[in-house]
Design a protein around this motif. Structure first.
Motif, PDB file in Angstrom:
ATOM      1  N   PRO A   1      10.763  29.085  27.652  1.00 59.49           N
ATOM      2  CA  PRO A   1      11.696  29.678  28.613  1.00 59.49           C
ATOM      3  C   PRO A   1      11.067  30.086  29.937  1.00 59.49           C
ATOM      4  O   PRO A   1      11.803  30.457  30.858  1.00 59.49           O
ATOM      5  N   ILE A   2       9.753  30.025  30.048  1.00 61.65           N
ATOM      6  CA  ILE A   2       9.142  30.388  31.324  1.00 61.65           C
ATOM      7  C   ILE A   2       9.381  29.307  32.367  1.00 61.65           C
ATOM      8  O   ILE A   2       9.283  29.557  33.571  1.00 61.65           O
ATOM      9  N   GLU A   3       9.746  28.087  31.912  1.00 58.59           N
ATOM     10  CA  GLU A   3      10.064  26.996  32.840  1.00 58.59           C
ATOM     11  C   GLU A   3      11.540  27.074  33.221  1.00 58.59           C
ATOM     12  O   GLU A   3      12.412  27.105  32.346  1.00 58.59           O
TER      13      GLU A   3
ATOM     14  N   VAL B   1      25.819  32.806  30.491  1.00 59.59           N
ATOM     15  CA  VAL B   1      25.973  34.251  30.673  1.00 59.59           C
ATOM     16  C   VAL B   1      27.107  34.535  31.647  1.00 59.59           C
ATOM     17  O   VAL B   1      27.958  35.407  31.405  1.00 59.59           O
ATOM     18  N   VAL B   2      27.154  33.795  32.734  1.00 58.74           N
ATOM     19  CA  VAL B   2      28.197  34.006  33.748  1.00 58.74           C
ATOM     20  C   VAL B   2      29.564  33.592  33.212  1.00 58.74           C
ATOM     21  O   VAL B   2      30.547  34.328  33.336  1.00 58.74           O
ATOM     22  N   SER B   3      29.629  32.418  32.573  1.00 56.59           N
ATOM     23  CA  SER B   3      30.929  31.934  32.089  1.00 56.59           C
ATOM     24  C   SER B   3      31.487  32.799  30.965  1.00 56.59           C
ATOM     25  O   SER B   3      32.705  32.931  30.821  1.00 56.59           O
ATOM     26  N   GLU B   4      30.614  33.412  30.176  1.00 55.31           N
ATOM     27  CA  GLU B   4      31.055  34.276  29.078  1.00 55.31           C
ATOM     28  C   GLU B   4      31.347  35.706  29.546  1.00 55.31           C
ATOM     29  O   GLU B   4      31.883  36.505  28.781  1.00 55.31           O
ATOM     30  N   GLY B   5      30.959  36.014  30.786  1.00 61.60           N
ATOM     31  CA  GLY B   5      31.090  37.400  31.243  1.00 61.60           C
ATOM     32  C   GLY B   5      30.224  38.344  30.435  1.00 61.60           C
ATOM     33  O   GLY B   5      30.599  39.494  30.170  1.00 61.60           O
ATOM     34  N   ALA B   6      29.037  37.868  30.045  1.00 64.81           N
ATOM     35  CA  ALA B   6      28.149  38.654  29.184  1.00 64.81           C
ATOM     36  C   ALA B   6      27.400  39.707  29.991  1.00 64.81           C
ATOM     37  O   ALA B   6      27.254  39.612  31.212  1.00 64.81           O
ATOM     38  N   ASP B   7      26.900  40.711  29.279  1.00 63.50           N
ATOM     39  CA  ASP B   7      26.098  41.747  29.931  1.00 63.50           C
ATOM     40  C   ASP B   7      24.714  41.229  30.297  1.00 63.50           C
ATOM     41  O   ASP B   7      24.167  41.605  31.328  1.00 63.50           O
ATOM     42  N   PHE B   8      24.142  40.408  29.445  1.00 66.05           N
ATOM     43  CA  PHE B   8      22.878  39.755  29.774  1.00 66.05           C
ATOM     44  C   PHE B   8      22.628  38.625  28.787  1.00 66.05           C
ATOM     45  O   PHE B   8      23.355  38.466  27.793  1.00 66.05           O
ATOM     46  N   GLY B   9      21.609  37.834  29.061  1.00 61.42           N
ATOM     47  CA  GLY B   9      21.201  36.761  28.167  1.00 61.42           C
ATOM     48  C   GLY B   9      19.747  36.916  27.790  1.00 61.42           C
ATOM     49  O   GLY B   9      18.961  37.531  28.521  1.00 61.42           O
ATOM     50  N   ALA B  10      19.370  36.360  26.641  1.00 64.06           N
ATOM     51  CA  ALA B  10      17.988  36.417  26.168  1.00 64.06           C
ATOM     52  C   ALA B  10      17.571  35.033  25.690  1.00 64.06           C
ATOM     53  O   ALA B  10      18.291  34.405  24.900  1.00 64.06           O
TER      54      ALA B  10
ATOM     55  N   VAL C   1      10.248  36.885  24.828  1.00 64.15           N
ATOM     56  CA  VAL C   1      11.650  36.851  25.237  1.00 64.15           C
ATOM     57  C   VAL C   1      11.724  36.913  26.759  1.00 64.15           C
ATOM     58  O   VAL C   1      10.884  37.536  27.410  1.00 64.15           O
ATOM     59  N   PHE C   2      12.737  36.242  27.301  1.00 68.02           N
ATOM     60  CA  PHE C   2      13.003  36.245  28.730  1.00 68.02           C
ATOM     61  C   PHE C   2      14.460  36.637  28.924  1.00 68.02           C
ATOM     62  O   PHE C   2      15.344  36.156  28.207  1.00 68.02           O
ATOM     63  N   ILE C   3      14.704  37.513  29.904  1.00 69.73           N
ATOM     64  CA  ILE C   3      16.026  38.109  30.077  1.00 69.73           C
ATOM     65  C   ILE C   3      16.688  37.585  31.346  1.00 69.73           C
ATOM     66  O   ILE C   3      16.058  37.441  32.395  1.00 69.73           O
ATOM     67  N   VAL C   4      18.017  37.330  31.229  1.00 71.81           N
ATOM     68  CA  VAL C   4      18.851  36.899  32.351  1.00 71.81           C
ATOM     69  C   VAL C   4      19.912  37.970  32.578  1.00 71.81           C
ATOM     70  O   VAL C   4      20.554  38.415  31.617  1.00 71.81           O
ATOM     71  N   ASP C   5      20.096  38.416  33.823  1.00 71.99           N
ATOM     72  CA  ASP C   5      21.074  39.478  34.070  1.00 71.99           C
ATOM     73  C   ASP C   5      22.498  38.947  34.108  1.00 71.99           C
ATOM     74  O   ASP C   5      22.731  37.745  33.925  1.00 71.99           O
TER      75      ASP C   5
ATOM     76  N   HIS D   1       3.462  39.943  32.346  1.00 77.44           N
ATOM     77  CA  HIS D   1       4.406  39.174  33.160  1.00 77.44           C
ATOM     78  C   HIS D   1       4.900  37.935  32.424  1.00 77.44           C
ATOM     79  O   HIS D   1       5.939  37.376  32.771  1.00 77.44           O
ATOM     80  N   SER D   2       4.168  37.509  31.402  1.00 76.30           N
ATOM     81  CA  SER D   2       4.456  36.256  30.699  1.00 76.30           C
ATOM     82  C   SER D   2       5.483  36.393  29.582  1.00 76.30           C
ATOM     83  O   SER D   2       5.738  35.438  28.858  1.00 76.30           O
ATOM     84  N   GLY D   3       6.079  37.584  29.426  1.00 69.14           N
ATOM     85  CA  GLY D   3       7.080  37.780  28.383  1.00 69.14           C
ATOM     86  C   GLY D   3       6.522  38.264  27.066  1.00 69.14           C
ATOM     87  O   GLY D   3       7.229  38.259  26.055  1.00 69.14           O
ATOM     88  N   HIS D   4       5.259  38.688  27.052  1.00 69.20           N
ATOM     89  CA  HIS D   4       4.671  39.311  25.863  1.00 69.20           C
ATOM     90  C   HIS D   4       4.818  40.825  25.979  1.00 69.20           C
ATOM     91  O   HIS D   4       4.414  41.419  26.990  1.00 69.20           O
ATOM     92  N   PHE D   5       5.367  41.444  24.925  1.00 76.83           N
ATOM     93  CA  PHE D   5       5.600  42.886  24.920  1.00 76.83           C
ATOM     94  C   PHE D   5       5.062  43.460  23.611  1.00 76.83           C
ATOM     95  O   PHE D   5       5.465  43.028  22.526  1.00 76.83           O
ATOM     96  N   TYR D   6       4.169  44.449  23.726  1.00 76.86           N
ATOM     97  CA  TYR D   6       3.432  44.977  22.583  1.00 76.86           C
ATOM     98  C   TYR D   6       3.887  46.412  22.293  1.00 76.86           C
ATOM     99  O   TYR D   6       4.082  47.207  23.217  1.00 76.86           O
ATOM    100  N   PHE D   7       3.982  46.746  21.001  1.00 73.72           N
ATOM    101  CA  PHE D   7       4.485  48.060  20.597  1.00 73.72           C
ATOM    102  C   PHE D   7       3.528  48.708  19.599  1.00 73.72           C
ATOM    103  O   PHE D   7       3.163  48.086  18.596  1.00 73.72           O
ATOM    104  N   ARG D   8       3.141  49.954  19.891  1.00 69.65           N
ATOM    105  CA  ARG D   8       2.243  50.678  18.995  1.00 69.65           C
ATOM    106  C   ARG D   8       2.796  50.730  17.579  1.00 69.65           C
ATOM    107  O   ARG D   8       2.062  50.528  16.602  1.00 69.65           O
ATOM    108  N   ASP D   9       4.109  50.999  17.450  1.00 65.75           N
ATOM    109  CA  ASP D   9       4.702  51.162  16.130  1.00 65.75           C
ATOM    110  C   ASP D   9       5.047  49.825  15.469  1.00 65.75           C
ATOM    111  O   ASP D   9       5.678  49.794  14.416  1.00 65.75           O
TER     112      ASP D   9
END
Length: 452
Positions: free
Chosen positions: A217-219, A230-239, A248-252, A326-334
């Protein structure tokens, strides 16, 4: 002879039938057990949906059991679920057969030890390579290990949902999710069953031939359909998730892709609302917006080099609640300090559901900057070119230069980072500025220097 090029800085990855086959997989399994001293212990093994995944997993398991270790086979799961299983079940090692976002003919191994601590080039992967090359691995164990199959899908779903307060989710959201025929298509439905959200699935069928688009998805071309949906569905966001669903990459709501560092900024905001003064790790490529928000919210921001093998140990050292790249990697302590695209999406959704406006309203107050995105240039002598550029900017008035990760030059109204690729003759350029005109002028100037 084994092809040494498959042993990378962060994982093992090659082309199936060319640089990677069942024989290599079997040797990697043997070397993994011998390097970590796992004979008599249990190793957790899983794979993604790639067409070569099953034969490679079977061969790897043969190498593991032949060396005297038992195997808990999770079958088809995401990489973050494999990390969870190793930490949650307190096992001393695990292996995920995946090539993440690479093309369909690629495959490989992400390896970890106890507490889901990932092996990296200098901490395990190169030692495994050298052990195979040496030809001095011990022979088969006197007693081969056993294989047990297990399904942790539901258990992992409960773990992911524990990161958010479901009782506070009063605002229903509509989310379009593009699994890209990857592992998110299996892992997400049990999670959404526990949420008051509507989700629109795209390409949830597991298919390692990736018939709809590449699992990367980075491309930009791989998320265009999601943007439109996302636009056609009137969604809050896309993933959009990559093949093994650890990113994960997010679309508004307008169909605009939110950069990974801004997603990390919003996830950090959510975490700091729950845990004031938390420490947040971010890499040197991330926007200034991230540390500025962390400090303004009372947190502690620590800048790091790029890469999970760098960030995860720093998170452990500082007991950081969250780390973002920046590459979409998100790390969580828990989450045993491991990355998870699913947990990132959930914490992002929780923040969106807590306010009345659209996603774009969350971003505008925290992001006054414009960015170039990562621009790659082929350069024959990376070091010489970086020295040349540093020499030029060393004479610039007010320039602040550091070498935390490649070359970073900060000139107040704009800054850039230039760093070499680990695997290709490329220099990667990222530029950020206070306004579009400043960005474009200086981006073009630095690029001309890089490519000239």
């Amino acid at each position: 002879m084994i092809d040494e090029s498959i042993f990378k800085a962060y994982d093992i990855r090659g082309v199936y039938g060319d640089t990677l086959d069942e024989g290599v997989a079997r040797d990697i399994g043997r070397a993994f057990v011998n390097y970590l001293g796992l004979s008599g212990s249990r190793v957790i093994v899983a794979r993604d949906m790639r067409l070569s995944g099953e034969p490679l997993e079977e061969a790897f398991i043969e190498g593991v059991t032949g060396s005297g270790a038992d195997v808990l086979d999770l079958g088809l799961v995401s990489t973050d679920a494999l990390y969870f299983a190793v930490g949650h079940l307190e096992e001393p090692g695990g292996a995920m057969i995946t090539a993440s976002h690479n093309p369909q003919d690629h495959n490989g191994f992400k390896l970890c030890r106890e507490d889901a601590i990932a092996l990296s080039g200098d901490e395990g992967i190169y030692q495994i390579r050298d052990l195979i090359k040496s030809g001095r691995m011990p022979g088969p164990a006197e007693f081969a290990g056993s294989v047990e199959k297990s399904d942790i899908t539901q258990e992992y779903a409960r773990h992911c949902l524990s990161f958010i307060d479901r009782e506070s989710l009063e605002r229903p959201l509509k989310i379009v999710v593009d699994a890209g025929n990857g592992m998110a298509g299996k892992m997400l439905p049990p999670i959404f069953e526990g949420l008051p959200f509507e989700y629109v699935p795209m390409y949830f069928e597991l298919d390692g031939s990736f018939p709809n688009h590449a699992p990367n998805p980075i491309e930009p071309e791989n998320v265009r359909e999601l943007q439109e949906r996302v636009v056609s569905e009137g969604a809050d966001f896309g993933a959009a998730f990559d093949g093994d669903a650890d990113r994960v990459f997010i679309v508004d709501e307008k169909g605009q892709v939110i950069s990974g560092d801004l997603v990390a900024t919003l996830v950090a905001k959510n975490i700091l609302m729950k845990e004031p003064e938390a420490t947040i790790i971010y890499n040197a490529i991330c926007s200034r917006a991230l540390p500025e928000l962390v400090w303004s919210e009372g947190g502690q921001a620590i800048r790091s080099r790029v890469g999970h093998s760098i960030i995860k140990p720093q998170m452990r050292q500082h007991d950081a609640a969250f780390g973002g790249e920046h590459s979409g990697h998100f790390y969580f302590r828990d989450n045993y300090f491991a990355d998870s695209g699913t947990i990132a999406m959930l914490t992002f959704a929780e923040l969106v559901a807590a306010q009345d406006g659209p996603v774009s309203n969350l971003i505008s107050p925290i992001d006054p900057y414009v960015r170039s995105g990562e621009i790659n240039s082929e350069v024959s002598d990376q070091g010489a070119k970086m020295d040349e550029i540093e020499g030029y900017f060393a004479e610039a008035e007010g320039a602040k230069i550091d070498h935390l990760d490649g070359l970073t030059v900060d000139l107040g109204t704009w800054w850039f980072n230039l760093r070499p690729s680990n695997t290709e003759p490329l220099l990667r350029l990222n530029v950020e500025a206070n306004d579009r005109e400043t960005l474009e002028h200086n981006r073009d100037m630095v690029l001309e220097m890089v490519r000239g």
